[in-house]
Write an enzyme that holds these catalytic residues in place. Structure first.
Site, mmCIF file in Angstrom:
data_model
loop_
_atom_site.group_PDB
_atom_site.id
_atom_site.type_symbol
_atom_site.label_atom_id
_atom_site.label_comp_id
_atom_site.label_asym_id
_atom_site.label_seq_id
_atom_site.Cartn_x
_atom_site.Cartn_y
_atom_site.Cartn_z
ATOM 1 C CE LYS A 119 -4.296 -1.670 2.100
ATOM 2 N NZ LYS A 119 -4.035 -3.096 2.100
ATOM 3 C CD GLU A 203 -4.709 6.033 3.633
ATOM 4 O OE1 GLU A 203 -5.880 5.695 3.881
ATOM 5 O OE2 GLU A 203 -4.114 5.714 2.592
ATOM 6 C CG HIS A 238 -12.510 -2.310 7.571
ATOM 7 N ND1 HIS A 238 -12.722 -0.966 7.387
ATOM 8 C CD2 HIS A 238 -12.099 -2.446 8.861
ATOM 9 C CE1 HIS A 238 -12.429 -0.305 8.510
ATOM 10 N NE2 HIS A 238 -12.060 -1.186 9.411
ATOM 11 N NE ARG A 294 -8.124 -10.005 -5.419
ATOM 12 C CZ ARG A 294 -9.287 -9.543 -4.971
ATOM 13 N NH1 ARG A 294 -10.361 -9.642 -5.738
ATOM 14 N NH2 ARG A 294 -9.396 -8.986 -3.783
#
Length: 668
Positions: A119, A203, A238, A294
């Protein structure tokens, strides 16, 4: 130059393997499946032209074994391997190994997988490419003091995320500076355990964000397009629960901006094939989260609104062909939803369930409904793999029509043998806020009381239908037992006629700890049922062999189905379901026979602990055996004082649901 693909191996299982095979067959390709010991009779194995065993049930010993999959590909003469999603689909080493073996990998190049695998590194690349980012820190320096200063700079609340992971693992929301150190340590532990990498990024945490992702597709000729967006904001922990396309309230201008940002992201890593760029959005802003290299689980909603087969696109791109359509030619028509029907118990914090699907009816015959599934009635949901039973996809001319079809599809879905999230999904689509498209990632928590009201008591309708089922089943059995030479015997024709006996029968049901009595009086044409609290109903009807009832309750006609598994009756009526146990008086003496001393596995799983041996004295409540399934442990405890007669399994053994674990004898 194109690359011939005549034989395609699907390195996956379940519904995605079946779905890829369907397209491959339509393209005239030979299909090859691989399977673990647990999947020897699975639907994807039976759907393939050929199938090869690749190892034992745990994924690390089968579906994650690159050597075994490549060996199967060589034996089958496969020209290409489609990885599906999950397992090795985003494994750069696997993509490299396929190319080295001269087999096309139906996915992006290994370099793109690596670029988007971290990430932090991906966000650094996106920053250079001009793709919008959430304010945050994505650096390599992981000094806790530095991370705390960066959190202060960004401004609370902040989100700590595992750099190498996904699925909510290693993710913590921190609302004030005093909570940061503890949350950081916890996130790093989770990240290390889940991904072998404790690096994190930080973040700005958006308070009411939407999760919007863009489907991108690129070929090896430099062309890259976006096939519009999906809204995946309805989530729990999530994990996506409902996906839809297009995103509600999306203007053409904003769609174009997000689509172009997704294309820029794909081009920045030299992408080829199908991919998804995920954004977090709030207000007018949208920010890059990550790229999934993907095909996504939710790709059918994109197929529905564009009329394109994305697996076919994947195979064509892997052949070296150009994309079938340019950006200007990609349609966007109607609206689509997808839900994932899971074997899980929403009333127990969505605990995954494993075991046998005694009855499974999926709503494939409804117009505008598509079902992707890798299981059938009689199959088992294994402890080793994801407990998804099916994906249900609906399409309509607009959002309201697609949502209405989803409600109808869920109402027509029947599962017996395992708890599912069906009623929970139904509740989402029945919520006024959902109908108004008031979506963000906090939707489920905000509406928890509506979505998870808890178990409801058995209704009068459920009791009536369960009683009618038993009465009609008894009549059928009586008729079947009538003498063949005397088909007009009163024993077969008149189930209510009894010599020297009153024309009524008492039925007893159990719902949890509650016992419910129903008295059924035989009356002309049907029955009069005396229900709890003085209620009475006249019922008549007929029953088909599959348990379908055509019933009239006080003259009101309705259709229902009752499915029996052992003594458990599951009633499906008016889109709802209820379960009751029939307390059969003929079995009332079972505990006096010694059968009650048999202790059985409550679910399929692995024996992780055996606390006793033959001859041991135990007291009521003592732990005897521990069974693990889906990373959850269940302790089988002694129901009474006694002596262990024999133990049937050892640590490490796999057991089926209902397997006899040990014998508990009376202390005397």
């Amino acid at each position: 130059m194109t690359r011939p693909i005549r034989t395609l191996l699907i390195a996956n299982r379940g519904e995605i393997a079946v779905r890829v095979m369907r397209t491959a067959r339509d393209m005239g390709l030979k299909t090859v499946a691989v399977y673990s010991e647990a999947d020897a009779r699975a639907l994807h194995v039976e759907s393939a032209d050929e199938a090869y065993p690749i190892g034992r049930a745990p994924a690390r010993e089968s579906y994650l074994r690159i050597d075994a999959i490549l060996d199967a590909a060589r034996k089958a003469g496969a020209d290409a391997i489609h990885p599906g999603y999950g397992f090795l689909s985003e494994n750069a080493e696997f993509a490299d190994a396929c190319e080295k073996a001269g087999i096309a990998f139906v996915g992006p190049p290994a370099s793109a997988i690596r670029a988007m695998g971290s990430k932090s590194a991906a966000k650094a690349l996106m920053e250079k490419a001009g793709v919008p980012l959430v304010p945050g820190y994505h650096g390599e320096d992981q000094d806790p003091a530095l991370l705390a200063r960066e959190a202060d700079r960004i401004g609370y609340p902040v989100l700590i995320k595992a750099s190498a992971g996904g699925g909510g693992k290693g993710m913590k929301v921190v609302r004030e500076a005093g909570e940061f150190a503890e949350a950081l340590a916890s996130a790093q532990r989770e990240a290390k355990n889940a991904f072998g990498d404790d690096r994190v990024l930080i973040e700005k945490y958006l308070t009411k964000p939407r999760h919007i992702e863009v489907q991108v597709f690129a070929d090896s000729h430099g062309n890259c397009v976006y096939l519009h967006e999906r809204d995946c904001s309805i989530q729990r922990r999530h994990q996506k629960v409902v996906e839809e396309a297009p995103a509600p309230g999306m203007s053409p201008e904003r769609r174009a901006r997000m689509g172009q940002a997704a294309v820029d992201a794909a081009k920045a890593v030299g992408y080829v094939g199908a991919g998804t760029v995920e954004f977090i959005a709030e207000g007018d802003g949208f920010f890059f989260m990550e790229m999934n290299t993907r095909l996504q689980v939710e790709h059918p909603v994109t197929e529905a609104i564009t009329g394109q087969d994305l697996v076919e696109w994947q195979i064509r791109v892997a052949r070296g062909e150009k994309l079938p359509l340019s950006q200007a030619d990609i349609p966007l028509e109607g609206h689509a939803f997808e839900v994932r029907l899971y074997a899980e118990d929403p009333d127990k914090d969505f605990l995954p369930q494993v075991g046998r699907l005694d009855h499974l009816l999926l709503p494939a015959a409804i117009p505008g409904v598509r079902v992707d599934s890798g299981v059938r009635a009689g199959d088992s949901v294994s402890i080793h793999y994801d407990p998804m039973i099916a994906k249900i996809i609906t399409y309509g001319a607009d959002r309201a029509e697609a949502a209405g079809r989803m409600s109808a599809a869920l109402a027509a879905t029947e599962v017996v043998g395992l708890p599912t999230n069906r009623a929970f999904l139904q509740a989402i689509f029945a919520t006024p806020a959902f109908a108004a498209a008031e979506l963000d990632t906090g939707f489920i928590e905000r509406h928890r009381a509506e979505l998870l009201p808890g178990p409801a008591p058995a209704s009068a309708r459920d009791l009536t239908l369960a009683s009618l089922f038993l009465l009609l089943d008894e009549a059928r059995a009586s008729a079947a037992a009538a003498e063949a030479q005397d088909p007009f015997s009163p024993w077969g024709l008149a189930p209510g006629w009894r010599l020297n006996r009153s024309a009524f029968v008492d039925l007893t049901f159990a719902a949890g700890a509650e016992r419910i009595a129903v008295r059924a009086h035989y009356v002309p044409g049907g029955f009069r049922l005396d229900l709890p609290e003085g209620a009475s109903v006249h019922v008549e009807g007929a029953m088909a062999a599959d348990g379908t009832l055509e019933a009239r309750l006080d003259g009101v006609r309705m259709r229902a189905r009752v499915v029996r598994a052992g003594q458990r009756l599951t009633v499906f009526a008016a889109g709802a379901e209820a379960s009751l146990d029939h307390v059969d008086p003929r079995l009332a003496s079972i505990e006096a026979t010694g059968t009650a001393g048999r202790l059985v596995a409550p679910m399929p799983g692995t024996i992780t602990r055996v606390a006793v041996g033959a001859g041991d004295k135990v007291r009521k409540g003592d732990a005897l055996v521990v069974v693990e399934a889906m990373k959850m442990e269940h302790t089988v405890a002694a129901p009474r004082d006694g002596i262990v007669g024999s133990v049937r399994f050892a640590v490490g053994d796999l057991v089926d649901e209902g397997a006899e674990l040990l014998i508990l004898e009376d202390a005397e």
